[in-house]
Scaffold this motif. Structure first.
Motif, PDB file in Angstrom:
ATOM      1  N   SER A 252      -1.706  30.603  -1.810  1.00 15.37           N
ATOM      2  CA  SER A 252      -2.271  30.353  -3.147  1.00 15.37           C
ATOM      3  C   SER A 252      -1.698  31.346  -4.158  1.00 15.37           C
ATOM      4  CB  SER A 252      -3.794  30.463  -3.097  1.00 15.37           C
ATOM      5  OG  SER A 252      -4.198  31.749  -2.632  1.00 15.37           O
ATOM      6  N   ALA A 253      -1.393  32.586  -3.714  1.00 17.37           N
ATOM      7  CA  ALA A 253      -0.821  33.585  -4.613  1.00 17.37           C
ATOM      8  C   ALA A 253       0.567  33.153  -5.073  1.00 17.37           C
ATOM      9  CB  ALA A 253      -0.753  34.938  -3.910  1.00 17.37           C
ATOM     10  N   LEU A 254       1.364  32.668  -4.141  1.00 17.07           N
ATOM     11  CA  LEU A 254       2.700  32.197  -4.505  1.00 17.07           C
ATOM     12  C   LEU A 254       2.606  30.992  -5.426  1.00 17.07           C
ATOM     13  CD1 LEU A 254       5.749  32.319  -4.275  1.00 17.07           C
ATOM     14  CD2 LEU A 254       5.597  31.014  -2.139  1.00 17.07           C
ATOM     15  N   GLY A 255       1.649  30.106  -5.168  1.00  8.63           N
ATOM     16  CA  GLY A 255       1.460  28.949  -6.048  1.00  8.63           C
ATOM     17  C   GLY A 255       1.144  29.377  -7.469  1.00  8.63           C
ATOM     18  N   ALA A 256       0.279  30.379  -7.627  1.00  8.85           N
ATOM     19  CA  ALA A 256      -0.065  30.878  -8.963  1.00  8.85           C
ATOM     20  C   ALA A 256       1.150  31.518  -9.637  1.00  8.85           C
ATOM     21  CB  ALA A 256      -1.211  31.879  -8.855  1.00  8.85           C
ATOM     22  N   ASN A 257       1.949  32.253  -8.864  1.00  4.14           N
ATOM     23  CA  ASN A 257       3.130  32.891  -9.444  1.00  4.14           C
ATOM     24  C   ASN A 257       4.182  31.863  -9.872  1.00  4.14           C
ATOM     25  OD1 ASN A 257       1.977  35.390  -8.947  1.00  4.14           O
ATOM     26  ND2 ASN A 257       3.017  35.666  -6.983  1.00  4.14           N
ATOM     27  N   LEU A 258       4.316  30.802  -9.096  1.00  2.00           N
ATOM     28  CA  LEU A 258       5.255  29.735  -9.457  1.00  2.00           C
ATOM     29  C   LEU A 258       4.834  29.059 -10.763  1.00  2.00           C
ATOM     30  CD1 LEU A 258       5.873  28.117  -5.947  1.00  2.00           C
ATOM     31  CD2 LEU A 258       7.557  29.324  -7.345  1.00  2.00           C
ATOM     32  N   LYS A 259       3.539  28.842 -10.909  1.00  2.00           N
ATOM     33  CA  LYS A 259       3.050  28.236 -12.147  1.00  2.00           C
ATOM     34  C   LYS A 259       3.303  29.153 -13.338  1.00  2.00           C
ATOM     35  CE  LYS A 259      -0.532  25.557  -9.774  1.00  2.00           C
ATOM     36  NZ  LYS A 259      -1.990  25.391  -9.521  1.00  2.00           N
ATOM     37  N   ALA A 260       3.188  30.460 -13.129  1.00  2.00           N
ATOM     38  CA  ALA A 260       3.468  31.416 -14.205  1.00  2.00           C
ATOM     39  C   ALA A 260       4.945  31.384 -14.590  1.00  2.00           C
ATOM     40  CB  ALA A 260       3.061  32.825 -13.758  1.00  2.00           C
TER      41      ALA A 260
END
Length: 411
Positions: A252-260
């Protein structure tokens, strides 16, 4: 006569089908081969196919990146069968299709029944009598047997012998359909049956997870380099990256960073352009440094940019392997910039490798993290950092393939 066809995708991604019409038949990168494939993974003359009657034998011509047949290294000549899967240079796939010509079976000709004459002036008996007569007798026997069978209660099963039915004798001059006449299989299939078996080989799809890693990593490598349209990972390298992907799956952390990253795409493009880098490279570099936690990709990219820019000048970034070298050398460069030492640069290490100890390796092969790590020229820490960069970059191409909740990152 059996025909051999090779099915593959050319440099433009279009399906091609080539017939092997001579022996020997050579495949390689340079013009003059019977099949020329402009792919940097292949050697000048990579592979050859010899024909011995109805048997086709394939052998590697001492290529730099090697060849595989159905997932196993092609280290000695092997006979080909329909559905076989060849992998040249670690990533160029050729599907083998063999078509056996269907020859009409040859049966002994029956001698026509002689015509019988009655007297010198009698007309001959028509030949049709000798054909229709036996057929009528056979018809009567069949009908009589059917009436008898259906008129009784049927055979007593308990009295049936347990002796198995004898194996029917097959006319050797009337072969069944050859297994070699089965249709061609896709490049993502491989034969798993016993190679000596006369039964059509079972076809097993290539592992779907490996296929996703192979496809997405190739997309990423081609996007981060200035000019490397044929970049790819060899089969063994796919397995190495697969290990680095495991802890990132469903993150989920990587998903949030990708969206950023996607929300700030224009900033990444501007920052990367200022240092002669690709935005895809800079974004993956920032995500690699953040790791498997939530962070600020833009701020991280800004902090990395001066070091990445310097390494781009010394190591170059025309090829994807150059970009991996930049990431492997980043930790040393950052520590040196913050007063933490860091050791010699990769560029000086590359220049200091004695040519006598290269063992005939291609110069391009030497300038890779794979060669340097194998020969203990870079640290395990630097090597692992570059692998994480490669794993995250692969996920960026299609996060849903790896269970990460985000859209693909494109620039």
């Amino acid at each position: 006569m059996t025909e051999l066809w090779l099915n593959f995708k050319d440099e433009s991604g279009h399906d091609r089908r080539e017939s092997v019409g001579k022996s020997p038949y050579s495949i390689g990168r340079q013009p003059g081969n019977d099949l020329t494939i402009a792919d940097s993974r292949l050697s000048r003359t990579h592979l050859k196919i010899d024909r011995f009657g109805e048997v086709f034998v394939v052998s590697d011509c001492g290529s730099s990146n090697g060849s595989e047949l159905n997932g196993s290294p092609l280290t000695e000549p092997e006979s080909l069968k329909n559905g076989d899967r060849l992998v040249l240079g670690g990533g160029f796939v050729i599907s083998v299709e063999m078509i056996a010509e269907q020859v009409e079976s040859r049966r002994p000709r029956r001698t026509a029944a002689p015509q019988t004459t009655v007297g010198a002036d009698s007309s001959s008996i028509p030949t049709v009598v000798f054909i229709v007569g036996p057929l009528l007798v056979l018809f009567v026997l069949i009908c009589g047997g059917g009436v008898y069978f259906f008129g009784t209660s049927g055979p007593d099963i308990s009295q049936v012998s347990e002796t198995p039915f004898p194996t029917p004798i097959i006319d050797s001059e009337t072969p069944e359909k050859s297994p070699d006449s089965s249709p061609s299989v896709s490049p993502t299939a491989s034969a798993t049956a016993d190679p000596d078996s006369s039964v059509t080989p079972a076809v097993t799809p290539v592992n779907d997870e490996d296929r996703k890693i192979e496809e997405n990593s190739a997309k990423f490598l081609r996007k981060i380099a200035l000019s490397d349209p044929n970049a790819f990972l060899a089969t063994a390298q796919v397995q190495i990256v697969k290990g680095k992907l495991s802890p990132l799956r469903g993150s989920s952390a990587l998903g949030a960073n990708l969206k950023a990253v996607k929300a700030n795409a224009s900033q990444f493009e501007s920052m990367a352009s200022s240092q002669g880098l690709k935005a895809q490279f800079l974004a993956a570099a920032a995500l690699t440094k953040i790791g498997n936690r939530t962070g600020d990709p833009v701020a991280t990219a800004k902090s990395m940019l001066p070091y990445l820019g310097d390494l781009r000048i010394s190591l170059g970034n025309s090829l994807s392997d150059d970009c991996l070298l930049i990431m492997a050398d980043y930790l040393r460069r950052e520590r040196k910039g913050t007063g933490g030492g860091g050791g010699p640069s990769l560029q000086s290490i590359l220049e200091g490798i004695p040519r006598s100890k290269i063992g005939g390796a291609d110069p391009r092969e030497i300038r890779t993290i794979w060669f340097l790590r194998k020969n203990n020229k870079i640290s395990e820490e630097s090597y692992q950092f570059a692998l994480t960069f490669l794993a995250i970059g692969s996920i960026m191409q299609n996060p849903s393939d790896f269970g990460v909740n985000s859209e693909p990152v494109t620039f």
